[in-house]
Scaffold this active site. Structure first.
Site, PDB file in Angstrom:
ATOM      1  N   GLY A  13      28.318  15.240  35.031  1.00  0.00           N
ATOM      2  CA  GLY A  13      27.815  15.003  33.672  1.00  0.00           C
ATOM      3  C   GLY A  13      27.062  13.681  33.598  1.00  0.00           C
ATOM      4  O   GLY A  13      27.424  12.726  34.268  1.00  0.00           O
ATOM      5  N   GLY A 124      34.438  14.020  40.737  1.00  0.00           N
ATOM      6  CA  GLY A 124      33.972  15.195  41.485  1.00  0.00           C
ATOM      7  C   GLY A 124      32.886  14.797  42.478  1.00  0.00           C
ATOM      8  O   GLY A 124      32.955  15.143  43.676  1.00  0.00           O
ATOM      9  N   THR A 145      31.060   7.442  34.690  1.00  0.00           N
ATOM     10  CA  THR A 145      31.603   8.431  33.764  1.00  0.00           C
ATOM     11  C   THR A 145      31.935   7.771  32.436  1.00  0.00           C
ATOM     12  O   THR A 145      32.454   6.637  32.408  1.00  0.00           O
ATOM     13  CB  THR A 145      32.872   9.148  34.281  1.00  0.00           C
ATOM     14  OG1 THR A 145      33.477   9.862  33.195  1.00  0.00           O
ATOM     15  CG2 THR A 145      33.924   8.210  34.853  1.00  0.00           C
ATOM     16  N   ILE A 146      31.629   8.467  31.360  1.00  0.00           N
ATOM     17  CA  ILE A 146      32.009   7.929  30.048  1.00  0.00           C
ATOM     18  C   ILE A 146      33.528   7.900  29.932  1.00  0.00           C
ATOM     19  O   ILE A 146      34.068   7.158  29.128  1.00  0.00           O
ATOM     20  CB  ILE A 146      31.406   8.741  28.874  1.00  0.00           C
ATOM     21  CG1 ILE A 146      31.923  10.183  28.857  1.00  0.00           C
ATOM     22  CG2 ILE A 146      29.899   8.685  28.888  1.00  0.00           C
ATOM     23  CD1 ILE A 146      31.692  10.888  27.517  1.00  0.00           C
ATOM     24  N   ASP A 147      34.231   8.705  30.750  1.00  0.00           N
ATOM     25  CA  ASP A 147      35.687   8.848  30.602  1.00  0.00           C
ATOM     26  C   ASP A 147      36.473   7.636  31.121  1.00  0.00           C
ATOM     27  O   ASP A 147      37.644   7.489  30.814  1.00  0.00           O
ATOM     28  CB  ASP A 147      36.192  10.086  31.353  1.00  0.00           C
ATOM     29  CG  ASP A 147      35.445  11.346  30.958  1.00  0.00           C
ATOM     30  OD1 ASP A 147      34.980  11.413  29.804  1.00  0.00           O
ATOM     31  OD2 ASP A 147      35.317  12.252  31.808  1.00  0.00           O
ATOM     32  N   ARG A 182      40.864  12.114   2.028  1.00  0.00           N
ATOM     33  CA  ARG A 182      41.058  13.114   3.089  1.00  0.00           C
ATOM     34  C   ARG A 182      41.715  12.534   4.333  1.00  0.00           C
ATOM     35  O   ARG A 182      41.651  11.325   4.581  1.00  0.00           O
ATOM     36  CB  ARG A 182      39.689  13.663   3.523  1.00  0.00           C
ATOM     37  CG  ARG A 182      39.119  14.668   2.560  1.00  0.00           C
ATOM     38  CD  ARG A 182      37.720  15.056   2.955  1.00  0.00           C
ATOM     39  NE  ARG A 182      37.231  16.119   2.096  1.00  0.00           N
ATOM     40  CZ  ARG A 182      35.945  16.386   1.879  1.00  0.00           C
ATOM     41  NH1 ARG A 182      35.004  15.664   2.461  1.00  0.00           N
ATOM     42  NH2 ARG A 182      35.595  17.381   1.098  1.00  0.00           N
ATOM     43  N   GLY A 190      36.645  12.712  26.997  1.00  0.00           N
ATOM     44  CA  GLY A 190      37.477  11.822  27.818  1.00  0.00           C
ATOM     45  C   GLY A 190      38.214  12.574  28.912  1.00  0.00           C
ATOM     46  O   GLY A 190      38.961  11.993  29.675  1.00  0.00           O
ATOM     47  N   GLU A 242      40.095  14.757  23.580  1.00  0.00           N
ATOM     48  CA  GLU A 242      40.006  16.206  23.797  1.00  0.00           C
ATOM     49  C   GLU A 242      41.136  16.734  24.693  1.00  0.00           C
ATOM     50  O   GLU A 242      41.480  17.908  24.639  1.00  0.00           O
ATOM     51  CB  GLU A 242      38.646  16.576  24.400  1.00  0.00           C
ATOM     52  CG  GLU A 242      38.387  15.963  25.776  1.00  0.00           C
ATOM     53  CD  GLU A 242      37.029  16.336  26.360  1.00  0.00           C
ATOM     54  OE1 GLU A 242      36.265  17.072  25.735  1.00  0.00           O
ATOM     55  OE2 GLU A 242      36.748  15.850  27.474  1.00  0.00           O
ATOM     56  N   ARG A 291      27.599  11.017  25.072  1.00  0.00           N
ATOM     57  CA  ARG A 291      26.895  10.855  26.362  1.00  0.00           C
ATOM     58  C   ARG A 291      25.429  10.482  26.177  1.00  0.00           C
ATOM     59  O   ARG A 291      24.735  10.167  27.141  1.00  0.00           O
ATOM     60  CB  ARG A 291      26.987  12.167  27.158  1.00  0.00           C
ATOM     61  CG  ARG A 291      28.397  12.575  27.531  1.00  0.00           C
ATOM     62  CD  ARG A 291      28.512  12.941  28.982  1.00  0.00           C
ATOM     63  NE  ARG A 291      27.623  13.988  29.369  1.00  0.00           N
ATOM     64  CZ  ARG A 291      27.991  15.219  29.729  1.00  0.00           C
ATOM     65  NH1 ARG A 291      29.278  15.535  29.708  1.00  0.00           N
ATOM     66  NH2 ARG A 291      27.124  16.104  30.116  1.00  0.00           N
TER      67      ARG A 291
HETATM   68  O1  F6P Z   1      33.276  13.759  32.324  1.00  0.00           O
HETATM   69  C1  F6P Z   1      32.413  13.546  31.253  1.00  0.00           C
HETATM   70  C2  F6P Z   1      32.577  14.623  30.219  1.00  0.00           C
HETATM   71  O2  F6P Z   1      31.704  14.329  29.147  1.00  0.00           O
HETATM   72  C3  F6P Z   1      34.007  14.816  29.717  1.00  0.00           C
HETATM   73  O3  F6P Z   1      34.396  13.852  28.797  1.00  0.00           O
HETATM   74  C4  F6P Z   1      33.936  16.204  29.162  1.00  0.00           C
HETATM   75  O4  F6P Z   1      35.196  16.842  29.179  1.00  0.00           O
HETATM   76  C5  F6P Z   1      33.005  16.898  30.118  1.00  0.00           C
HETATM   77  O5  F6P Z   1      32.229  15.892  30.746  1.00  0.00           O
HETATM   78  C6  F6P Z   1      32.078  17.882  29.448  1.00  0.00           C
HETATM   79  O6  F6P Z   1      31.312  18.466  30.432  1.00  0.00           O
HETATM   80  P1  F6P Z   1      30.086  19.411  30.101  1.00  0.00           P
HETATM   81  O7  F6P Z   1      28.920  18.532  29.744  1.00  0.00           O
HETATM   82  O8  F6P Z   1      29.869  20.149  31.369  1.00  0.00           O
HETATM   83  O9  F6P Z   1      30.500  20.279  28.964  1.00  0.00           O
END
Ligand code: F6P
Length: 364
Positions: A13, A124, A145-147, A182, A190, A242, A291
Site C-alpha cells: 500500500g 510484506g 507504512t502508515i500503520d 451525538r 492501522g 480497524e 494514505r
Molecule cells: O498497511 C496500510 C493499510 O492502509 C492498512 O492500514 C489497511 O488495512 C490496508 O493497508 C488497506 O489495504 P488496501 O489499500 O489494499 O485496501
C-alpha cells in the site's frame, strides 16, 4: 562488489513520503556516480514489462525526481499483488494459480545490470526483499507504512501524516458531535496494530480509544458515554482502529470486490451502543484518506533520512539490512530480523498511560 547501477521498488500500500524516499535515494546514488532506475509497480516492471509503455523501468536522474518530495503516492506505482514468490498467474482455463516466478526477477536484474536493490515497503515487502536477498541480490530495505507496525524501527514514514490527518478529522467531529449531542465513532486504518487510533485519538482528545491490543467491552464504552452525559457533556468521540475487537471476539472483515479487507468495526460498535445509550450514534470511516495527501514535514524528513541512509548502507558495504530509526540515528537492522513479527502497541506504553491519566476509556 562495486556498485554502478541500483534499482528502486515501491511495494504494498502507498504511504505519504514514498516520493521523498525516491528523491533521496536517487540524489544520494547520483552523487556517488551510480546510475539509478525505478521498477514500475512493485516488481511488475520486470516481471511484465509488456504492460508498461516505457518497458517497466523508469530511469531516475535529478530531473526525474525534481519537485516530488511533497507529493503523495509513488511515481513508480505500487501493487500488493506482485509477490514474485507467489505470483497470481492466469491459467489457460481462466483459473488463477499462484506460482514462484522469482527466477524471472533474478534474470531481469541481470538483464538490466542492477547491482543492488532499494526496496521500499511494509512488512510484506520487507519479507519479499529478504527472500530476494536470499537469492543472492544485494538489498537494502526502507520501512514504509502508515500503520507504524514494522519491527526494527521506532517509526515508519507515512505514519505521522496519517496521524495528523486523523487528528484533524477528530477535531472536526467535536463541534458537530457537540451540536447534535451525538456519539461519533471514527474508524481508522492501522491493520492489526492500534498506533494510528491511539496517537490520533489522544492528540484529538477522543473520549474513547479502541485498539486491537486491548479488546473492548461495549458496556464499558456505554458507561463512559453515560458518565459524560451526566456531566452535561452530551457528546462522545470514539476513535476505533480497524483491527479492534470485542473481548472474546475477532477482527472484522468486509468484502472489497472478492478480497477480504479489515473494516466494519466502527458500525459494529455503533450498532452495539445504540440500545445502551440515549444519544444518536453515527459512524465515520476515514479509510484511504489517511494514505493520501502531502507528507508532513516530519515524514518528509524521515523519508529523506531513510533514503540517504539506504545509499550510505550500500556504500559502506552493508547487505540485506533495513534502515531503521533509532533516535537520534538511523541504524541498519538485518532484514530477517524485522520481518518476524509486527510491532504492536505495548499495553504499558507511556502513551496509553497518558491517555488513561487524562480519563480516556479503552473499553476495558
Ligand atoms: O498497511 C496500510 C493499510 O492502509 C492498512 O492500514 C489497511 O488495512 C490496508 O493497508 C488497506 O489495504 P488496501 O489499500 O489494499 O485496501
Amino acid at each position: 562488489m562495486t556498485i554502478k547501477r541500483i534499482a528502486i521498488t515501491t511495494g504494498g500500500g502507498d504511504a505519504p513520503g514514498l516520493n521523498a524516499v525516491i528523491r533521496a535515494v536517487t540524489l544520494a546514488a547520483i552523487s556517488r556516480g551510480w546510475e539509478c532506475v525505478g521498477i514500475r509497480s512493485g516488481f511488475d516492471g520486470i516481471l511484465h514489462p509488456e504492460d508498461f509503455p516505457d518497458g517497466g523501468m523508469l530511469p531516475l536522474d535529478a530531473n526525474a525526481v525534481r519537485g516530488i518530495a511533497h507529493t503523495g503516492g509513488t511515481i513508480l506505482g505500487t501493487t500488493n499483488r506482485g509477490n514474485p514468490f507467489s505470483y497470481e498467474q492466469e491459467m489457460p482455463d481462466g483459473s488463477v494459480e499462484r506460482q514462484d516466478i522469482s527466477h524471472r526477477l533474478i534474470d531481469g536484474f541481470q538483464e538490466h545490470r542492477i547491482d543492488a536493490l532499494v526496496a521500499i515497503g511494509g512488512d510484506g515487502s520487507m519479507g519479499i526483499a529478504n527472500q530476494v536477498a536470499n537469492l543472492g541480490i544485494t538489498v537494502v530495505g526502507v520501512p514504509k507504512t502508515i500503520d507504524n507496525d514494522l519491527e526494527g524501527t521506532v517509526a515508519t514514514f507515512g505514519f505521522d501524516t496519517a496521524v495528523s490527518y486523523a487528528t484533524d478529522a477528530i477535531g472536526r467531529l467535536h463541534a458537530t458531535a457537540q451540536s447534535h449531542r451525538r456519539v461519533m465513532i471514527v474508524e481508522m486504518m492501522g491493520r492489526h496494530a492500534g498506533w494510528i487510533a491511539l496517537e490520533a485519538g489522544l492528540a484529538g482528545s477522543a473520549d474513547v480509544i479502541l485498539i486491537p491490543e486491548i479488546p473492548f467491552d461495549l458496556r464499558k464504552v456505554a458507561e463512559k458515554v453515560k458518565q459524560r452525559n451526566s456531566r452535561k457533556r452530551f457528546f462522545t468521540i470514539v476513535a476505533v482502529a480497524e483491527g479492534a475487537m470485542p473481548v472474546g471476539g475477532a477482527e472484522m472483515y468486509q468484502d472489497a470486490g472478492g478480497v477480504k479487507k479489515l473494516g466494519g468495526i466502527g458500525e459494529y460498535v455503533a450498532e452495539g451502543l445504540r440500545p445502551l445509550v440515549e444519544n444518536e450514534v453515527r459512524t465515520v470511516v476515514l479509510g484511504h484518506l489517511l494514505r493520501g495527501g502531502s507528507p508532513t514535514a516530519r515524514d518528509r524528513l524521515l523519508s529523506f533520512r531513510f533514503g540517504a541512509a539506504a545509499i550510505r548502507a550500500l556504500d559502506e558495504g552493508q547487505r540485506n539490512v533495513m534502515v531503521g530509526l533509532d533516535p537520534p540515528t538511523v541504524r541498519y537492522v538485518p532484514l530477517a530480523q524485522c520481518t518476524k513479527n509486527i510491532k504492536l502497541v505495548p499495553g504499558d506504553c507511556d502513551t496509553i498511560k497518558t491517555a488513561r491519566d487524562l480519563g480516556t476509556c479503552f473499553g476495558d
